[in-house]
Scaffold this motif. Structure first.
Motif, PDB file in Angstrom:
ATOM      1  N   ALA A  56       0.848  -1.195   0.000  1.00 38.87           N
ATOM      2  CA  ALA A  56       0.000   0.000   0.000  1.00 38.87           C
ATOM      3  C   ALA A  56       0.877   1.235   0.000  1.00 38.87           C
ATOM      4  N   THR A  57       0.510   2.187  -0.812  1.00 43.59           N
ATOM      5  CA  THR A  57       1.243   3.451  -0.876  1.00 43.59           C
ATOM      6  C   THR A  57       0.261   4.612  -0.842  1.00 43.59           C
ATOM      7  N   HIS A  58       0.796   5.764  -0.507  1.00 47.03           N
ATOM      8  CA  HIS A  58      -0.029   6.979  -0.479  1.00 47.03           C
ATOM      9  C   HIS A  58       0.861   8.149  -0.849  1.00 47.03           C
ATOM     10  N   TYR A  59       0.310   9.074  -1.634  1.00 48.12           N
ATOM     11  CA  TYR A  59       1.101  10.200  -2.115  1.00 48.12           C
ATOM     12  C   TYR A  59       0.374  11.518  -1.869  1.00 48.12           C
ATOM     13  N   ALA A  60       1.166  12.546  -1.697  1.00 52.20           N
ATOM     14  CA  ALA A  60       0.599  13.888  -1.691  1.00 52.20           C
ATOM     15  C   ALA A  60       0.101  14.202  -3.100  1.00 52.20           C
ATOM     16  N   ASP A  61      -0.937  14.977  -3.189  1.00 56.10           N
ATOM     17  CA  ASP A  61      -1.490  15.317  -4.503  1.00 56.10           C
ATOM     18  C   ASP A  61      -0.445  15.975  -5.400  1.00 56.10           C
ATOM     19  N   SER A  62       0.439  16.734  -4.791  1.00 55.97           N
ATOM     20  CA  SER A  62       1.416  17.494  -5.566  1.00 55.97           C
ATOM     21  C   SER A  62       2.457  16.620  -6.266  1.00 55.97           C
ATOM     22  N   VAL A  63       2.612  15.378  -5.830  1.00 60.52           N
ATOM     23  CA  VAL A  63       3.616  14.506  -6.429  1.00 60.52           C
ATOM     24  C   VAL A  63       3.015  13.264  -7.079  1.00 60.52           C
ATOM     25  N   GLN A  64       1.721  13.091  -6.913  1.00 59.42           N
ATOM     26  CA  GLN A  64       1.034  11.930  -7.481  1.00 59.42           C
ATOM     27  C   GLN A  64       1.308  11.841  -8.978  1.00 59.42           C
ATOM     28  N   GLY A  65       1.714  10.659  -9.418  1.00 63.68           N
ATOM     29  CA  GLY A  65       1.986  10.459 -10.843  1.00 63.68           C
ATOM     30  C   GLY A  65       3.404  10.794 -11.263  1.00 63.68           C
ATOM     31  N   ARG A  66       4.141  11.473 -10.408  1.00 66.21           N
ATOM     32  CA  ARG A  66       5.535  11.828 -10.728  1.00 66.21           C
ATOM     33  C   ARG A  66       6.534  11.108  -9.823  1.00 66.21           C
ATOM     34  N   PHE A  67       6.152  10.875  -8.582  1.00 64.93           N
ATOM     35  CA  PHE A  67       7.037  10.236  -7.614  1.00 64.93           C
ATOM     36  C   PHE A  67       6.533   8.816  -7.337  1.00 64.93           C
TER      37      PHE A  67
END
Length: 125
Positions: A56-67
């Motif tokens: 399971a992972t979770h990302y900040a919206d600002s980096v979603q799709g890039r990190f």
């Protein structure tokens, strides 16, 4: 558990960088892991987190799709692959871990008790 982040540096906008975080001590595979960052004059903010298994992972919206955050429990390491870097990604990046077996989601900073020393990421335009 002791954490040591590395891999920061200077990169051009649009480029990529991979951060690594090595864990010493403790039982790494029983800790969720996270990355946070702090830019000059700003509050430290969440970037990405991964569960103990990596499932399971979770990302900040600002980096979603890039990190992309990943981990290798056999190597006691967590990684942050950063692509399409922007000037606003420039910051000191910290790896962090909550206590063993502790709930990590939502990944608020207060849940993360162990912190690495930080690694600087500079993005040139």
């Amino acid at each position: 558990v002791q954490l040591q982040a590395s891999g920061g540096g200077l990169v051009q906008a649009g480029g990529s960088l991979r951060l690594s975080c090595a864990a010493l001590g403790g039982t790494f595979s029983r800790h969720a892991m996270g990355w946070f960052r702090q830019a000059p004059g700003k509050e430290r903010e969440f970037v990405a987190a991964v569960s103990w298994s990596g499932g399971a992972t979770h990302y900040a919206d600002s980096v979603q799709g890039r990190f992309t955050i990943s981990r290798d429990n056999a190597k006691n390491a967590v990684y942050l692959q950063m692509n399409s870097l922007k000037s606003e990604d420039a910051a000191v990046y910290y790896c962090a871990a909550p206590p063993q077996d502790a709930t990590w989601y939502p990944p608020v900073q207060q849940r993360f008790h162990y912190w690495g020393q930080g690694t600087q990421v500079t993005v040139s335009s």
